[in-house]
Design a protein around this motif. Structure first.
Motif, PDB file in Angstrom:
ATOM      1  N   TRP A   1      11.169   2.478   0.233  1.00 56.73           N
ATOM      2  CA  TRP A   1      11.915   2.198  -0.993  1.00 56.73           C
ATOM      3  C   TRP A   1      13.414   2.186  -0.724  1.00 56.73           C
TER       4      TRP A   1
ATOM      5  N   THR B   1       4.853   0.099   5.830  1.00 61.75           N
ATOM      6  CA  THR B   1       3.456   0.150   6.253  1.00 61.75           C
ATOM      7  C   THR B   1       3.036  -1.022   7.116  1.00 61.75           C
TER       8      THR B   1
ATOM      9  N   VAL C   1       0.812  -1.216   0.000  1.00 58.97           N
ATOM     10  CA  VAL C   1       0.000   0.000   0.000  1.00 58.97           C
ATOM     11  C   VAL C   1       0.846   1.268   0.000  1.00 58.97           C
ATOM     12  N   ALA C   2       2.153   1.149   0.102  1.00 57.27           N
ATOM     13  CA  ALA C   2       3.009   2.340   0.133  1.00 57.27           C
ATOM     14  C   ALA C   2       2.991   3.045  -1.221  1.00 57.27           C
ATOM     15  N   THR C   3       3.011   4.360  -1.185  1.00 52.97           N
ATOM     16  CA  THR C   3       3.080   5.167  -2.398  1.00 52.97           C
ATOM     17  C   THR C   3       4.521   5.622  -2.616  1.00 52.97           C
ATOM     18  N   SER C   4       4.743   6.329  -3.696  1.00 53.80           N
ATOM     19  CA  SER C   4       6.093   6.795  -4.007  1.00 53.80           C
ATOM     20  C   SER C   4       6.633   7.752  -2.947  1.00 53.80           C
TER      21      SER C   4
ATOM     22  N   THR D   1       5.962   7.462   0.380  1.00 53.84           N
ATOM     23  CA  THR D   1       5.974   6.859   1.714  1.00 53.84           C
ATOM     24  C   THR D   1       7.410   6.720   2.219  1.00 53.84           C
TER      25      THR D   1
ATOM     26  N   ARG E   1      10.873  -1.699  -3.856  1.00 52.28           N
ATOM     27  CA  ARG E   1       9.984  -1.746  -2.700  1.00 52.28           C
ATOM     28  C   ARG E   1      10.605  -2.616  -1.612  1.00 52.28           C
TER      29      ARG E   1
ATOM     30  N   GLU F   1       5.254  -5.586   3.964  1.00 49.47           N
ATOM     31  CA  GLU F   1       5.840  -4.343   3.472  1.00 49.47           C
ATOM     32  C   GLU F   1       6.428  -3.588   4.664  1.00 49.47           C
TER      33      GLU F   1
END
Length: 250
Positions: free
Chosen positions: A131, A182, A122-125, A127, A136, A179
């Motif tokens: 990364w 998150t 669910v992480a966005t760019s 977050t 990811r 992940e």
């Protein structure tokens, strides 16, 4: 003199109840739950007080309130739905026995299907901490959880240890891919308490995709685990070595 009028209102529960259950309702929306019910064929044959879609939400709510009784979890779930205008005010919370029977009618299949459909990163760019070099950041590890001390669970899952040193409760072994930023679980395998983490990890290979960095401790490092990765899209496996044992030099 201005009269003061005291209004007595019915408590609507804690703010955290509404926030947590609101997030669940947004993530596991009604259309998705209906699709899962249709796919697994668990829809009730007649009108019931606890239909399948309510029990699926109830199982999700149990994850938020693991320390509460069955009736209390249902009370908080219904209270939150009433606040959102999605529930009738004259509905009363059923007994623990009725809730248990409804869970048995629901079964495992719809919950497993819902997890497979919804479990994803669910992480966005933007977050933070999600990364590493545009990959990811994921992690794999295993643990055990206590389950109810029933003869069926003891026979199926077993206890850790044996004899007088056996665990007080039977345990289920869980290995999961998460992940990192998150803590969203994107894949999990449940099994006997004596199951090996490497064996369970092999079943999680499909959830590890290209563009991921998979962190694992030295217990997962083996030729077989590396061989199971897709050679065309190899995620990176970073092994954190286990510190060596100190020897007592007396």
């Amino acid at each position: 003199m201005v009269p003061v009028v005291m209004l007595q209102t019915q408590p609507l529960g804690r703010l955290t109840d509404h926030v947590g259950l609101g997030v669940l309702s947004a993530r596991f929306h009604r259309d998705l739950i209906e699709e899962v019910i249709n796919r697994t064929g668990c829809r009730e044959k007649r009108s019931r007080r606890l239909p399948a879609h309510v029990m699926i939400r109830y199982v999700l709510a149990m994850g938020l309130y693991a320390e509460e009784s069955a009736e209390e979890v249902m009370r908080r779930l219904v209270g939150s739905l009433r606040t959102m205008g999605s529930w009738s005010d004259d509905w009363q919370v059923p007994t623990g026995s009725a809730i248990s029977q409804a869970r048995q009618r629901l079964g495992v299949a719809p919950v497993r299907e819902l997890f497979d459909r919804a479990a994803a990163p669910v992480a966005t760019s933007g977050t933070k901490g999600a990364w590493l070099a545009r990959r990811r950041l994921m992690a794999i590890d295993g643990t055990t959880f206590d389950v109810a001390d029933t003869p069926a669970n003891v026979e199926h899952f077993g206890r850790m240890g044996s004899g007088p040193k056996a665990s007080a409760y039977p345990k289920v072994r869980v290995t999961a891919v998460v992940e990192c930023a998150t803590r969203a679980v994107v894949g999990a395998v449940l099994g006997l308490c004596g199951a090996g983490e490497r064996a369970q990890a092999a079943e999680l290979t499909p959830v590890v995709e290209s563009g991921m960095v998979l962190l694992a401790d030295s217990g997962f490092y083996s030729f077989e685990q590396i061989r199971l990765r897709d050679p065309l899209y190899p995620p990176l496996l970073q092994v954190r070595p286990t510190p060596p044992c100190r020897r007592d030099r007396r």
